[in-house]
Design a protein around this motif. Structure first.
Motif, mmCIF file in Angstrom:
data_model
loop_
_atom_site.group_PDB
_atom_site.id
_atom_site.type_symbol
_atom_site.label_atom_id
_atom_site.label_comp_id
_atom_site.label_asym_id
_atom_site.label_seq_id
_atom_site.Cartn_x
_atom_site.Cartn_y
_atom_site.Cartn_z
ATOM 1 N N MET A 1 1.000 -1.277 0.033
ATOM 2 C CA MET A 1 -0.103 0.073 0.041
ATOM 3 C C MET A 1 0.750 1.294 0.063
ATOM 4 O O MET A 1 1.862 1.473 0.764
ATOM 5 N N GLN A 2 0.403 2.245 -1.049
ATOM 6 C CA GLN A 2 1.154 3.314 -0.932
ATOM 7 C C GLN A 2 0.574 4.561 -0.081
ATOM 8 O O GLN A 2 -0.651 4.614 0.081
ATOM 9 N N ILE A 3 1.650 5.294 0.762
ATOM 10 C CA ILE A 3 0.907 6.168 1.810
ATOM 11 C C ILE A 3 1.020 7.404 1.032
ATOM 12 O O ILE A 3 2.265 7.795 0.611
ATOM 13 N N LYS A 4 -0.082 8.141 0.777
ATOM 14 C CA LYS A 4 0.063 9.479 0.017
ATOM 15 C C LYS A 4 -0.234 10.666 0.873
ATOM 16 O O LYS A 4 -0.244 11.712 0.149
ATOM 17 N N SER A 5 -0.676 10.576 2.054
ATOM 18 C CA SER A 5 -0.512 11.887 2.776
ATOM 19 C C SER A 5 -0.549 11.808 4.379
ATOM 20 O O SER A 5 -0.289 10.352 4.764
ATOM 21 N N LEU A 6 -0.340 12.660 5.013
ATOM 22 C CA LEU A 6 0.299 12.704 6.357
ATOM 23 C C LEU A 6 -1.093 11.782 7.040
ATOM 24 O O LEU A 6 -0.979 11.232 8.158
ATOM 25 N N LEU B 1 -0.765 7.955 6.720
ATOM 26 C CA LEU B 1 0.208 7.776 7.686
ATOM 27 C C LEU B 1 -0.233 7.733 9.006
ATOM 28 O O LEU B 1 0.283 6.595 9.826
ATOM 29 N N LYS B 2 -0.764 8.739 9.481
ATOM 30 C CA LYS B 2 -1.503 8.663 10.869
ATOM 31 C C LYS B 2 -2.643 7.550 11.064
ATOM 32 O O LYS B 2 -2.444 6.971 12.175
ATOM 33 N N ALA C 1 5.727 1.006 0.586
ATOM 34 C CA ALA C 1 4.786 2.024 1.285
ATOM 35 C C ALA C 1 4.815 3.299 0.753
ATOM 36 O O ALA C 1 3.931 4.402 1.137
ATOM 37 N N PHE D 1 4.030 11.602 -0.134
ATOM 38 C CA PHE D 1 2.936 12.291 0.620
ATOM 39 C C PHE D 1 2.258 13.073 -0.391
ATOM 40 O O PHE D 1 1.549 14.093 -0.030
#
Lengths: 130, 548
Positions: A1-6, A9-10, B257, B265
């Protein structure tokens, strides 16, 4: 899974927070009992891999499936490697030093099953973490 | 086991038992039982609190109140006042030696505040091969914050304001380095992590990479964003196979990730990291030599300027920072520069990791705020000298540093004060010597190391260290003369002044500082007197006065 925002992430942080209970000073809140084995170069050279394997084998034999064994890095107590930390729900984590594979049985019998820490191996932790 | 409302911990360490803690525990038990509280309050004998000087120690949990010097007669008061009525017994609290105010919480006592873990915050507590554990511990939040809420200038300003200085030994302000690299006009820039840890007896960087590799990756991405680089390189010595394998795992997981790669981001910032293996040459820790080695050339230093920040990797502006420096960056971004600069001394902020080795009881890693004294590190945290022998000297800064003796033990550790007393911070190796060590042999040991590691580029270092080593060899084999001592001294300063890079400029330091502090040991060897605890067997001169 790609994390694309804060925010994402949280969200992941919240999801996994229970898996890492900031295992130092805080009482564990996770459901699982955990055994952290210090497996940096210093630990491995003093036999941490054998200790690690002994834990896995004995836990499997005893069918203690809810106990997780985790590799971690060096806590700095290289004088007492291999180091092992036991986190049990609702108790303060206990850090042990000099746990050779011969001592694994005693630790599982007394601490994991019996709930009594094995005093002669306990190291005092004298640091705080940010 | 019944659920207890309160635990009374009584120290059962040897120190406290010697000051009668067993009687205290017994009295507490008897009185608690007499008052009828034995079903809800238990007395527990614990291991040593490490505060033996103030023993016997009694701690009440969960109130977290810490009593010192508790006598057997005090048990009644503790039970009646604290356990039953819930009032602290002021008179038994530890008093701060400086302002004499009572302190009740263990965490507030100075002794326990010595170690503070910033760079090592996750080492030993998370699984280094699981990115989610790092995220759960607050990882990659700093990167997210920097990319989405801060401008590049703000990131640089934050690091500058924190006062963070290079942890590899040089002590150059990290924020300033970033600023200089950022100001260079170039489309292509690089950020390099220096993981070429070569000092004998130092293993701080290795432990960080083995225990918390993601913190370095995250910090490199932050640095890349700040200076405008989209590529990072980790230069790591091939002798660290475990660190390399954990770094590779970490990089793969971070790419999966989306925390390394394109558009991090959701911004237009892209960043990726590659690993470059070093062959383990000490000189490659010097940044220009490191860059040469990265390019596939011989690991030899260049003349500075131009600095790597101006012309580095393949001629592009390059910022080189040490592993430990990077490990501090995410915390500074999340907690703020103000928090970071509140730790430490005026010109050295934050904490420093030291690797304790040699004749010390607690060999290992410690992380302490700048400004603690060497004495505190050796005797409180390090547990004193092995076998109860007498302390003689401590070598800080590895082969580039110098020895410090008893009189320097109360020096507060920071970059400047260590230079003032004739050593240096270095990367953080601390080797403790006791009374059985011969200091000339110690100097010879370090000289042998630098002689081997000299890259051969400049004459003073290549030939100078070799000649110095030969002289030292002659002296330690008791064949030296006073003229050799003079020659050694002269040569030491020549190598120091004439060498191109830091390796040669600092190589004579062990000789210079041992000569300064232990001149007698040199003289003993020249005069061929038996040093009571010198190394090797004393061979007296034969009849015609010649050495065999």
């Amino acid at each position: 899974m790609q994390i694309k925002s804060l925010e994402e992430l949280k969200k992941i942080k919240e999801e996994y927070k229970d898996r890492v209970r900031l295992r130092s000073q805080v009482e564990g809140t996770g459901d699982q009992t955990e055994i952290l084995v210090g497996m940096a170069t210093c630990g491995i050279s003093s036999g941490a891999r054998e200790t690690f394997n002994a834990f896995i084998e004995e836990l499997a034999e005893e069918k203690l499936d809810d106990v997780k064994v985790i590799t971690v890095g060096c806590v700095g107590y290289c004088h007492s490697e291999p180091t092992v930390q036991v986190n049990i729900k609702g108790q303060k984590p206990v850090l042990y030093g000099n746990i050779k594979k011969e001592n694994v049985h005693e630790l599982i019998e007394k601490h994991i099953k019996g709930g009594e820490p094995v005093k002669r191996f306990i190291l005092s932790t004298d640091f705080e973490i940010v | 086991m019944e659920k207890m409302r309160m635990n009374v911990l009584v120290c059962g360490g040897t120190g406290c038992i010697a000051s009668d803690s067993e009687k205290v525990a017994k009295n507490l038990e008897v009185i608690i039982k007499a008052r009828g509280y034995d079903k809800e309050v238990s007395v527990v004998k614990t291991g040593c609190f490490g505060f033996c000087e103030q023993g016997p120690i009694v701690k009440i949990e969960p109130d977290n109140i810490f009593y010192v010097r508790v006598g057997a007669k005090d048990a009644k008061e503790i039970v009646d006042e604290h356990i039953i009525k819930g009032r602290k017994v002021e008179r038994l609290l530890y008093k701060d030696p400086e302002d004499n105010k009572p302190i009740s919480r263990q965490e507030d006592i100075q002794f326990y505040k010595k170690q503070l873990r910033v760079a090592l915050r996750n080492c030993g507590f998370i699984n280094p091969e699981d990115i989610y554990e790092y995220i759960a511990a607050g990882g990659y939040e700093a990167l997210g914050k920097a990319l989405t809420q801060m401008t590049r200038d703000e990131v640089v300003e934050e690091i500058k304001a924190s006062g963070l200085r290079g942890r590899g030994g040089g002590g150059f302000p990290t924020g300033v380095k970033w600023e200089i690299t950022k100001k260079q006009e170039s489309d292509v820039k690089f950020i390099i992590c220096n993981a070429d840890e070569g000092d004998p007896g130092a293993f701080m960087d290795r432990s960080i990479l083995e225990g918390d590799p993601h913190s370095v990756l995250e910090a490199m991405a932050i640095g890349g964003y700040a200076i405008g680089a989209d590529k990072g390189i980790i230069y790591i010595r091939a002798e660290y196979p475990l660190a390399i394998s954990r770094l590779n795992t970490a990089i793969t997981q971070a790419r999966e990730a989306g925390l390394l790669g394109k558009n991090l981001f959701g911004t237009d910032f892209s960043f990726d990291i590659t690993i470059k293996y070093g062959a383990g040459a000490f000189v490659c820790g010097e940044e220009t030599a490191l860059i040469n080695s990265c390019e596939g050339k011989r690991g030899e230093p260049n003349y500075k300027p131009p600095y790597p920040a101006q012309e580095g990797y393949w001629g592009h502006p390059t910022c080189v920072n040490n592993v430990e420096t990077f490990a501090n960056i995410p915390v500074i971004i999340t907690k703020g520069s103000e928090w970071f600069s509140s730790i430490g001394t005026e010109n050295s902020k934050g904490t420093k990791v030291f690797a304790l080795a040699g004749k010390i009881n607690n060999v290992g890693l410690v992380e302490v705020p700048m400004g603690v004294t060497l004495r505190e590190i050796i005797y409180n945290i390090g547990g004193g000298i092995q076998g109860g022998r007498k302390f003689k000297a401590i070598q800080t800064g590895g082969p580039s540093g110098g020895v410090l003796t008893e009189k320097d033990l109360d020096t507060q550790i920071d970059y400047n004060s260590l230079l003032e007393v004739g050593s240096m911070m270095g990367s953080g190796g601390m080797i403790v010597m006791d009374e059985t060590d011969n200091m000339v042999n110690i100097a010879k040991f370090y000289l042998e190391f630098t002689m081997d590691e000299s890259c051969g580029r400049c004459t003073p270092c290549r030939i100078g260290t070799k000649r110095m080593y030969e002289l030292l060899n002659k002296i330690t084999s008791r064949k030296g003369t006073m003229a050799d001592l003079d020659a050694l001294k002269q040569l030491a300063y020549m190598v120091k002044d004439g060498s191109l890079c830091g390796l040669g400029q600092t190589a004579p330091n062990p000789v210079i500082s041992t000569m300064k502090n232990f001149w007698n040991e040199y003289l003993n060897l020249i005069k061929d007197e038996d040093h009571p605890r010198g190394e090797g067997k004393y061979v007296p001169k034969n009849k015609i006065g010649m050495k065999s």
